[in-house]
Scaffold this motif. Sequence first.
Motif, PDB file in Angstrom:
ATOM      1  N   GLU A  33       0.828  -1.208   0.000  1.00 59.46           N
ATOM      2  CA  GLU A  33       0.000   0.000   0.000  1.00 59.46           C
ATOM      3  C   GLU A  33       0.863   1.259   0.000  1.00 59.46           C
ATOM      4  OE1 GLU A  33      -3.821  -0.919   2.670  1.00 59.46           O
ATOM      5  OE2 GLU A  33      -1.944  -1.665   3.537  1.00 59.46           O
ATOM      6  N   GLU A  36       2.546   1.824  -3.405  1.00 65.88           N
ATOM      7  CA  GLU A  36       1.610   2.408  -4.376  1.00 65.88           C
ATOM      8  C   GLU A  36       1.318   3.869  -4.061  1.00 65.88           C
ATOM      9  OE1 GLU A  36      -2.943   1.620  -6.042  1.00 65.88           O
ATOM     10  OE2 GLU A  36      -1.921   0.114  -4.804  1.00 65.88           O
ATOM     11  N   SER A  39       4.559   5.864  -4.860  1.00 65.15           N
ATOM     12  CA  SER A  39       5.119   5.645  -6.208  1.00 65.15           C
ATOM     13  C   SER A  39       6.632   5.443  -6.160  1.00 65.15           C
ATOM     14  CB  SER A  39       4.767   6.821  -7.138  1.00 65.15           C
ATOM     15  OG  SER A  39       3.376   6.964  -7.266  1.00 65.15           O
TER      16      SER A  39
END
Length: 232
Positions: A33, A36, A39
């Motif tokens: 998580e 993501e 990035s």
Amino acid sequence: MKPEPSPESGPIRSVDRELLLAMRSGELYGIGELTEELSVTATAVRQRIERLLGRGMIDREKVVAGRGRPTYRYRITEQGKRITAADSTELAEAMWQELLSIEDPELRTRMLRSVATRLGREYAAQLDETAPLEERMRVLSRLLKSRRVVSDVISAGELPVLDINACPYPTLADGSQDHSMCRLEEQVLSEALGKPVQLSQCRLDGDSCCQFSPAETSPASSSADGTTADVD
């Protein structure tokens, strides 16, 4: 003897601050998580997590699912939340002015003394109360510097003195000749060191710095606005 502040107590890296900001909701997050959300690679996230775990900014919780290898999920701590908190300068200024505007001098003194005691105890918890006074003052000076309060311990005379070279709260002092903030600092330092100190020099009086010296009697007998008050 309590350990001195860790060198890692310095500024937080910008990339680590980004991770804390991503976690500030207080929920548990997995590596995937966070990868993501930011990035970046999982390796980069793990490196940041290791640094922040070591500084107490986040903690982790083991998750075991079936026979698989256990994994960890991470949550920001109260210490980490302080790093991501909004700037409290305006709130502090408003609260300070409200305290000074209390008309009842006894109530005003009691409120300011309570604030000083709370702040002083936070410092005292990080000092070794059995250490000599000068050693406690030097550790306190380093703690003050970590909070951007420029200070030095001078030991030229019989007893050490603590010099604070610039007002740590200039927006609260507001450039006036009011000594309320000076008296508050006096009480904070007394509480932190476990020994009464007094303001022996003050920039408001034309001295080069504010100097705090060990005192024979507690400065708590003076109110934060410089007037004499009874001690409970």
